[in-house]
Scaffold this motif. Structure first.
Motif, PDB file in Angstrom:
ATOM      1  N   ALA A 191       3.300 -10.112  -2.410  1.00  0.00           N
ATOM      2  CA  ALA A 191       2.891  -9.955  -1.100  1.00  0.00           C
ATOM      3  C   ALA A 191       3.730  -8.636  -0.332  1.00  0.00           C
ATOM      4  O   ALA A 191       3.235  -7.961   0.477  1.00  0.00           O
ATOM      5  CB  ALA A 191       3.709 -11.214  -0.129  1.00  0.00           C
ATOM      6  N   HIS A 192       4.749  -8.220  -0.970  1.00  0.00           N
ATOM      7  CA  HIS A 192       5.216  -7.029  -0.581  1.00  0.00           C
ATOM      8  C   HIS A 192       4.317  -5.865  -0.837  1.00  0.00           C
ATOM      9  O   HIS A 192       3.879  -4.785   0.032  1.00  0.00           O
ATOM     10  CB  HIS A 192       6.753  -6.766  -0.791  1.00  0.00           C
ATOM     11  CG  HIS A 192       7.484  -5.385  -0.623  1.00  0.00           C
ATOM     12  ND1 HIS A 192       7.608  -4.318  -1.471  1.00  0.00           N
ATOM     13  CD2 HIS A 192       7.792  -4.689   0.348  1.00  0.00           C
ATOM     14  CE1 HIS A 192       8.078  -3.344  -0.743  1.00  0.00           C
ATOM     15  NE2 HIS A 192       8.099  -3.606   0.384  1.00  0.00           N
ATOM     16  N   LYS A 193       3.828  -5.799  -2.208  1.00  0.00           N
ATOM     17  CA  LYS A 193       3.065  -4.696  -2.518  1.00  0.00           C
ATOM     18  C   LYS A 193       1.579  -4.531  -1.544  1.00  0.00           C
ATOM     19  O   LYS A 193       1.204  -3.739  -1.103  1.00  0.00           O
ATOM     20  CB  LYS A 193       2.616  -4.910  -3.860  1.00  0.00           C
ATOM     21  CG  LYS A 193       1.640  -3.903  -4.445  1.00  0.00           C
ATOM     22  CD  LYS A 193       1.273  -3.887  -5.909  1.00  0.00           C
ATOM     23  CE  LYS A 193       0.660  -2.649  -6.175  1.00  0.00           C
ATOM     24  NZ  LYS A 193      -0.551  -2.458  -5.658  1.00  0.00           N
ATOM     25  N   MET A 194       1.034  -5.979  -1.569  1.00  0.00           N
ATOM     26  CA  MET A 194       0.019  -6.209  -0.684  1.00  0.00           C
ATOM     27  C   MET A 194       0.275  -5.668   0.856  1.00  0.00           C
ATOM     28  O   MET A 194      -0.803  -4.962   1.185  1.00  0.00           O
ATOM     29  CB  MET A 194      -0.506  -7.607  -0.553  1.00  0.00           C
ATOM     30  CG  MET A 194      -1.963  -7.847   0.221  1.00  0.00           C
ATOM     31  SD  MET A 194      -2.015  -9.558   0.366  1.00  0.00           S
ATOM     32  CE  MET A 194      -3.714  -9.266   0.982  1.00  0.00           C
ATOM     33  N   LEU A 195       1.329  -5.821   1.502  1.00  0.00           N
ATOM     34  CA  LEU A 195       1.674  -5.498   2.905  1.00  0.00           C
ATOM     35  C   LEU A 195       1.686  -4.013   2.839  1.00  0.00           C
ATOM     36  O   LEU A 195       1.334  -3.402   3.685  1.00  0.00           O
ATOM     37  CB  LEU A 195       2.733  -6.198   3.383  1.00  0.00           C
ATOM     38  CG  LEU A 195       2.800  -6.029   4.890  1.00  0.00           C
ATOM     39  CD1 LEU A 195       1.845  -5.901   5.856  1.00  0.00           C
ATOM     40  CD2 LEU A 195       3.958  -6.929   5.322  1.00  0.00           C
ATOM     41  N   VAL A 196       2.390  -3.307   1.842  1.00  0.00           N
ATOM     42  CA  VAL A 196       2.651  -1.903   2.070  1.00  0.00           C
ATOM     43  C   VAL A 196       1.461  -1.187   1.632  1.00  0.00           C
ATOM     44  O   VAL A 196       1.262  -0.149   2.325  1.00  0.00           O
ATOM     45  CB  VAL A 196       3.960  -1.608   0.988  1.00  0.00           C
ATOM     46  CG1 VAL A 196       3.872  -0.105   0.715  1.00  0.00           C
ATOM     47  CG2 VAL A 196       5.112  -2.089   1.522  1.00  0.00           C
ATOM     48  N   ASP A 197       0.582  -1.713   0.856  1.00  0.00           N
ATOM     49  CA  ASP A 197      -0.736  -1.036   0.530  1.00  0.00           C
ATOM     50  C   ASP A 197      -1.484  -1.064   1.813  1.00  0.00           C
ATOM     51  O   ASP A 197      -2.445  -0.316   2.339  1.00  0.00           O
ATOM     52  CB  ASP A 197      -1.483  -1.823  -0.735  1.00  0.00           C
ATOM     53  CG  ASP A 197      -0.788  -1.535  -2.065  1.00  0.00           C
ATOM     54  OD1 ASP A 197       0.014  -0.514  -2.286  1.00  0.00           O
ATOM     55  OD2 ASP A 197      -1.167  -2.256  -2.954  1.00  0.00           O
ATOM     56  N   CYS A 198      -1.572  -2.278   2.502  1.00  0.00           N
ATOM     57  CA  CYS A 198      -2.253  -2.324   3.805  1.00  0.00           C
ATOM     58  C   CYS A 198      -1.789  -1.526   4.796  1.00  0.00           C
ATOM     59  O   CYS A 198      -2.500  -0.662   5.501  1.00  0.00           O
ATOM     60  CB  CYS A 198      -2.066  -3.875   4.443  1.00  0.00           C
ATOM     61  SG  CYS A 198      -2.599  -4.047   6.060  1.00  0.00           S
ATOM     62  N   LEU A 199      -0.470  -1.174   4.800  1.00  0.00           N
ATOM     63  CA  LEU A 199       0.008  -0.316   5.998  1.00  0.00           C
ATOM     64  C   LEU A 199      -0.052   1.018   5.414  1.00  0.00           C
ATOM     65  O   LEU A 199      -0.438   2.170   6.297  1.00  0.00           O
ATOM     66  CB  LEU A 199       1.604  -0.518   6.059  1.00  0.00           C
ATOM     67  CG  LEU A 199       2.085  -1.802   6.398  1.00  0.00           C
ATOM     68  CD1 LEU A 199       3.754  -1.836   6.511  1.00  0.00           C
ATOM     69  CD2 LEU A 199       1.387  -2.053   7.822  1.00  0.00           C
ATOM     70  N   HIS A 200      -0.148   1.408   4.085  1.00  0.00           N
ATOM     71  CA  HIS A 200      -0.809   2.824   3.881  1.00  0.00           C
ATOM     72  C   HIS A 200      -2.276   2.901   3.997  1.00  0.00           C
ATOM     73  O   HIS A 200      -2.558   4.072   4.553  1.00  0.00           O
ATOM     74  CB  HIS A 200      -0.443   3.053   2.240  1.00  0.00           C
ATOM     75  CG  HIS A 200       0.910   3.312   2.049  1.00  0.00           C
ATOM     76  ND1 HIS A 200       1.633   4.569   2.308  1.00  0.00           N
ATOM     77  CD2 HIS A 200       1.878   2.734   1.216  1.00  0.00           C
ATOM     78  CE1 HIS A 200       3.039   4.711   1.832  1.00  0.00           C
ATOM     79  NE2 HIS A 200       2.988   3.403   1.122  1.00  0.00           N
TER      80      HIS A 200
END
Length: 334
Positions: free
Chosen positions: A53-62
């Motif tokens: 979930a952290h990777k998904m959210l950070v990817d989304c923010l990028h």
């Protein structure tokens, strides 16, 4: 918050506290003050796995930072005639609210032609509606009801669905992938109505490929769905194609304005975007040209679904060349 534990939310929140300033700033636009609910959405999308979930959210923010998504509500599609053409061929509108306060979005899947502009305009329009929903409509609904309202309801009208309409499957897959990766778990329930044979045939092969949490959200209703939908919303909020049994969703219906630029929802949205553009760059004239967003590659699940649909359509169409049109979508520069 469903399968998501409070412990997982706190763990993900601690990880998000360490992101850099640019990501933190765009995260505020994502969560609109409902931080825990937003973290829960991304956790649900990754079955409660905090690291994923952290990777998904950070990817989304990028993705948001790299594509200037925070500025997209200040980028109107001009001239108005072009935007009207987009609205007339990408049929989506907001018909009202459920009794629980969730926005009800109507989508004319079967009658959307998606052929009046380049892919980039349709993607821009879709993301603008997402952002307006998340930054304006949902916060307003939350304030009105005194509790977090962070999801919506979608009613999908399959009237007029034909083999030729599904030639835009690549564009629909792009839009779906953008939603899956960057706006996860924003739809509470999908109600599918006015289903012809072709939908039933495709649904039969696609349903087993969907993740269980997605399958549980989809309800295929008999006929126009009026009786079932009236259990959760007043008749004033029913999309026009659900008002009368057997009425379908004629493009010339007097209630079609839900999709039209002339409908209050689209007027408010378009005026909001124009006002934002003047506030952001008051001295510059509004330029024509689409807001280009990096188009994502579909995930493995999306690719498998598209491939399965193509195979099923080939069977239905008995090899009349439809598969060529499916893979031949035009992506113009403008």
């Amino acid at each position: 918050m469903g399968i998501v534990s409070q412990e997982a939310i706190l763990e993900l929140q601690a990880l998000m506290d360490s992101v850099d300033e640019s990501l933190s700033r765009t995260f505020q636009n994502v969560n609109q003050g409902f931080r825990a609910e937003t973290l829960a959405r991304f956790l649900k999308a990754r079955d409660g796995n905090v690291a994923k979930a952290h990777k998904m959210l950070v990817d989304c923010l990028h993705w948001r930072v790299q594509n200037n998504i925070d500025e997209i509500l200040a980028k109107p599609i001009v001239p108005t005639e072009l935007y009207r053409a987009v609205r007339d061929s990408q049929l989506i509108g907001m018909s009202g609210y459920s009794r629980e306060g969730l926005p009800v979005f109507a989508i004319g899947v079967g009658l959307s032609t998606l052929d009046k502009a380049s892919v980039h305009y349709y993607v821009q329009s879709h993301i603008q509606i997402n952002e307006y929903r998340d930054r304006v409509i949902l916060p307003s609904a939350s304030k009105k009801h005194g509790r977090p309202i962070t999801t919506c309801i979608k009613v999908l009208d399959m009237t007029g669905l034909k083999l030729s309409a599904l030639s835009q499957i690549k564009l629909m897959t792009i839009i779906s992938t953008i939603d899956d990766l960057n706006y996860p778990e924003k739809t509470n329930t999908y109600y599918v109505v006015n289903t012809p044979y072709i939908f039933s045939a495709c649904w039969k092969v696609v349903k087993p490929l969907l993740q269980e949490r997605t399958r549980k959200k989809i309800q295929v209703l008999p006929g126009c769905g009026r009786d079932e939908l009236l259990k959760i919303m007043d008749i004033e909020s029913l999309p026009h194609f659900c008002r009368k049994e057997g009425s379908g969703s004629s493009r010339h219906s007097e209630n079609r304005s839900c999709y039209s630029l002339d409908h209050p929802f689209h007027q408010q949205l378009y005026n909001y975007i124009k006002q934002q553009s003047l506030t952001t760059e008051p001295s510059r004239p509004i330029k024509q040209g689409s807001f280009h967003v990096d188009l994502p590659e579909p995930a493995a699940e999306g690719t498998e679904i598209a491939r399965t649909l193509e195979s099923e359509l080939q069977k239905i169409d008995k090899g009349n060349g439809l598969s060529k049109s499916i893979s031949g979508i035009k992506i113009d520069d403008d």
